[in-house]
Write an enzyme that holds these catalytic residues in place. Structure first.
Site, PDB file in Angstrom:
ATOM      1  N   GLY A  46       0.724  -1.209   0.028  1.00 16.41           N
ATOM      2  CA  GLY A  46       0.028  -0.120  -0.169  1.00 16.41           C
ATOM      3  C   GLY A  46       0.870   1.177   0.087  1.00 16.41           C
ATOM      4  O   GLY A  46       0.299   2.211   0.251  1.00 16.41           O
TER       5      GLY A  46
ATOM      6  N   ASP B 265      -8.379  -0.171 -15.898  1.00 15.71           N
ATOM      7  CA  ASP B 265      -8.570   0.341 -14.589  1.00 15.71           C
ATOM      8  C   ASP B 265      -7.791   1.493 -14.498  1.00 15.71           C
ATOM      9  O   ASP B 265      -7.660   2.574 -13.428  1.00 15.71           O
ATOM     10  CB  ASP B 265      -8.118  -0.415 -13.390  1.00 15.71           C
ATOM     11  CG  ASP B 265      -6.576  -1.081 -13.666  1.00 15.71           C
ATOM     12  OD1 ASP B 265      -6.394  -1.793 -14.630  1.00 15.71           O
ATOM     13  OD2 ASP B 265      -5.792  -0.937 -12.910  1.00 15.71           O
ATOM     14  N   ASN B 266      -6.991   1.869 -15.400  1.00 12.70           N
ATOM     15  CA  ASN B 266      -6.279   3.046 -15.515  1.00 12.70           C
ATOM     16  C   ASN B 266      -6.672   4.084 -16.666  1.00 12.70           C
ATOM     17  O   ASN B 266      -6.115   4.795 -17.070  1.00 12.70           O
ATOM     18  CB  ASN B 266      -4.658   2.873 -15.927  1.00 12.70           C
ATOM     19  CG  ASN B 266      -4.006   2.093 -14.569  1.00 12.70           C
ATOM     20  OD1 ASN B 266      -4.472   2.127 -13.470  1.00 12.70           O
ATOM     21  ND2 ASN B 266      -2.879   1.405 -14.972  1.00 12.70           N
TER      22      ASN B 266
HETATM   23  P1  AMP Z   1      -1.559   0.220 -10.853  1.00 14.22           P
HETATM   24  O1  AMP Z   1      -0.552  -0.562 -11.595  1.00 14.22           O
HETATM   25  O2  AMP Z   1      -0.773   1.086 -10.436  1.00 14.22           O
HETATM   26  O3  AMP Z   1      -2.652   0.702 -11.836  1.00 14.22           O
HETATM   27  O4  AMP Z   1      -2.219  -0.719 -10.138  1.00 14.22           O
HETATM   28  C1  AMP Z   1      -3.086  -1.839 -10.164  1.00 14.22           C
HETATM   29  C2  AMP Z   1      -3.579  -2.637  -9.032  1.00 14.22           C
HETATM   30  O5  AMP Z   1      -2.548  -2.676  -8.056  1.00 14.22           O
HETATM   31  C3  AMP Z   1      -4.376  -1.389  -8.094  1.00 14.22           C
HETATM   32  O6  AMP Z   1      -5.599  -2.196  -7.564  1.00 14.22           O
HETATM   33  C4  AMP Z   1      -3.382  -0.979  -7.343  1.00 14.22           C
HETATM   34  O7  AMP Z   1      -4.071  -0.624  -5.774  1.00 14.22           O
HETATM   35  C5  AMP Z   1      -2.779  -2.439  -6.796  1.00 14.22           C
HETATM   36  N1  AMP Z   1      -1.471  -1.756  -6.250  1.00 14.22           N
HETATM   37  C6  AMP Z   1      -0.521  -1.104  -6.967  1.00 14.22           C
HETATM   38  N2  AMP Z   1       0.805  -1.261  -6.172  1.00 14.22           N
HETATM   39  C7  AMP Z   1       0.287  -1.734  -4.755  1.00 14.22           C
HETATM   40  C8  AMP Z   1       0.975  -1.595  -3.760  1.00 14.22           C
HETATM   41  N3  AMP Z   1       2.168  -1.383  -3.439  1.00 14.22           N
HETATM   42  N4  AMP Z   1       0.134  -2.076  -2.651  1.00 14.22           N
HETATM   43  C9  AMP Z   1      -1.154  -2.421  -2.723  1.00 14.22           C
HETATM   44  N5  AMP Z   1      -1.856  -2.573  -3.836  1.00 14.22           N
HETATM   45  C10 AMP Z   1      -1.173  -2.158  -4.843  1.00 14.22           C
HETATM   46 MG    MG Z   2      -3.842   2.081 -11.400  1.00 18.65          MG
END
Ligand code: AMP
Ligand code: MG
Length: 505
Positions: free
Chosen positions: A137, A263-264
């Site tokens: 997180g 999701d992005n």
């Molecule tokens: P992202 O690649 O940033 O678009 O994230 C994709 C998913 O992974 C989302 O649900 C984020 O909340 C989760 N996520 C990415 N990095 C972390 C992290 N360090 N801790 C918890 N969840 C993460």
């Molecule tokens: Mg994301």
């Protein structure tokens, strides 16, 4: 979502930093989890975006104070905030995950800015939530400052984007390949509603919440559609149109998002989630930067068709709202989706006309060919995308040398192209055309080697000077300054060889 325990919702009385009005938390019951940001040991303000604070109607001095820092670090939940982790699903690199959600982000609340626009105030890197799965997180200083730089550069370029209000160092280590200094970002967005937010409820066949979400988005982003007889189809069309505009803008500055998962992708049309993104230097549509994008799914040239693919996922989610008859719903959604390439192309051509100094109207096919032929020339001679366009205006000022230097000694084809271009410009007042071109073709973009240098100095030596210098330059992207000449230079061959950015945010 009910299986998640609600977080304590502790509000602390502080000076009124934000005037929250939390429409999502209020109307979207069951679509998010009440949660609290993690406490951090030694918060320190790395950067406050004072101009943005003022735009939001906030007091920058209050935000920069001890009490403000306590809020921006997540240590104190300000009065009126209702921190929630939002639920969403998403297709990642083509594969569907029915549950992603805010795993390291929290929506603190919404404010109405000085222009009357509703804006989300959210944290990124504020600790674990029920959606964190295996993750911690948290975020590290490097990726937080990268998002700050790129999002603010995009904004300065006039491209719809989430903004960065503040970057705060937490004083604790986060563990990636090695321990890194931790940080937290305050993100500002028109909303954080994604294509994947719709997919979350569609995947659960929760039509009731899906409808509520769609109505919320209409009220928030498309109020003129509220009384539309086909409002959900009209919503799809509106989102497609915003994405067509956005993608044309990305393509016009050589921006590569890097991880265009559903999701992005926002429904507001803002760029979101600056992970492995970068600006292209030598023009090549196959350019990929993301270390995890081994198949080039999100290469520069594929972005418009990926956007259409993502919008098709949104359309699928909306089908039950579009028409009770499944076939008819699909047919109607398809008609909207099939218009996307033309809508993109329309906005792309408008952007290219601006970049080439052409009139806004004319022979579309001929102008499209003219633009594409210039791009093909740049590709053949590995010309820097940003400088290739920027140096064109010098030709109109009687100085072709800066452009020619980019193409090299045997720039075959360039002279012919320039002659065609100038014939198209005809009797237009060239000094004025050149000025217009310089107002849309940036000279300064966040070049990868400069970004990396700034992040490294901040991470390794706690030295924010390169970050500050770069931020100052890229937030004034159009007016060329002799003192900033180095910031306009592409990376050396060694610096750009195999450049990759990482998702380890
Ligand atoms: P992202 O690649 O940033 O678009 O994230 C994709 C998913 O992974 C989302 O649900 C984020 O909340 C989760 N996520 C990415 N990095 C972390 C992290 N360090 N801790 C918890 N969840 C993460
Ligand atoms: Mg994301």
């Amino acid at each position: 979502l009910n299986r998640f325990p609600p977080g304590e919702s502790v509000s602390v009385s502080t000076p009124p930093v934000f005037q929250f009005d939390n429409s999502y938390a209020r109307t979207m019951e069951g679509m998010a989890v009440a949660w609290r940001p993690a406490q951090v040991p030694a918060p320190r303000l790395l950067r406050l975006n004072r101009a943005l604070a003022e735009e939001l109607g906030l007091d920058p001095d209050a935000l920069a104070s001890e009490a403000g820092l306590a809020v921006l670090s997540g240590n104190v939940v300000p009065e009126g905030a209702q921190p929630i982790a939002q639920a969403y699903a998403g297709h990642q690199f083509g594969g569907f995950s029915p549950q992603l959600g805010d795993g390291r982000a929290l929506l603190l609340g919404e404010v109405i800015d000085t222009l009357g626009q509703r804006r989300d105030i959210a944290f990124k890197g504020s600790g674990r939530t029920p959606f964190s799965r295996g993750g911690d997180g948290k975020a590290a200083v490097g990726p937080v400052l990268r998002e700050y730089l790129i999002s603010e550069a995009m904004h300065a370029l006039g491209i719809p984007t989430t903004r960065t209000l503040a970057a705060v160092a937490t004083g604790e280590a986060v563990y990636r390949e090695r321990p890194l200094p931790g940080a937290l970002l305050t993100r500002v967005a028109a909303s954080h509603i994604r294509v994947g937010t719709f997919q979350f409820f569609a995947a659960r066949q929760d039509t009731e919440r899906l409808t509520r979400l769609a109505d919320h988005v209409i009220a928030r982003h498309d109020p003129s559609l509220a009384d539309h007889e086909d409002r959900y189809l009209a919503l799809l069309r509106a989102v497609c149109e915003r994405q067509a505009v956005l993608l044309a803008r990305w393509m016009g500055v050589g921006f590569i998002h890097g991880v265009m998962n559903t999701d992005n992708m926002t429904v507001s049309g803002e760029t979101i989630d600056y992970g492995p993104c970068a600006f292209m230097e030598a023009f090549d549509p196959d350019t990929v930067f993301s270390s995890i994008d081994t198949r080039g799914r999100y290469a520069y040239g594929k972005q418009p068709s990926i956007a259409q693919w993502n919008l098709t996922r949104l359309a699928e989610a909306l089908l039950p709202l579009i028409d009770t008859d499944e076939d008819r719903a699909a047919e109607r959604a398809m008609a909207v989706l099939q218009a996307f390439p033309d809508r993109f192309s329309h906005h792309w051509l408008a952007g290219m006309r601006g970049k080439l100094g052409l009139p806004a109207t004319g022979d579309d096919e001929a102008d499209r060919d003219l633009a594409n032929d210039f791009l093909a020339l740049m590709q053949r001679h590995a010309v820097d995308f940003t400088l290739g366009f920027r140096r064109l205006s010098s030709v109109l000022r009687g100085q072709p040398e800066p452009l020619q230097a980019l193409f090299g000694a045997e720039a075959d084809g360039l002279a012919d192209w320039l002659a065609r271009w100038q014939a198209r410009l005809g009797a237009a007042p060239l000094a004025e055309v050149a000025r217009g071109m310089d107002s849309v073709n940036p000279i300064y973009i966040p070049r990868n080697h400069l970004v990396e240098h700034a992040l490294e100095a901040a991470t390794e030596s706690d030295n924010l000077a390169p970050f500050e210098a770069l931020l100052g330059v890229i937030t004034r992207p159009y007016d060329e300054r002799a003192n900033d000449a180095l910031f306009a230079q592409p990376a050396s061959a060694e610096e750009s060889a195999g450049y990759r950015t990482f998702c380890g945010t």
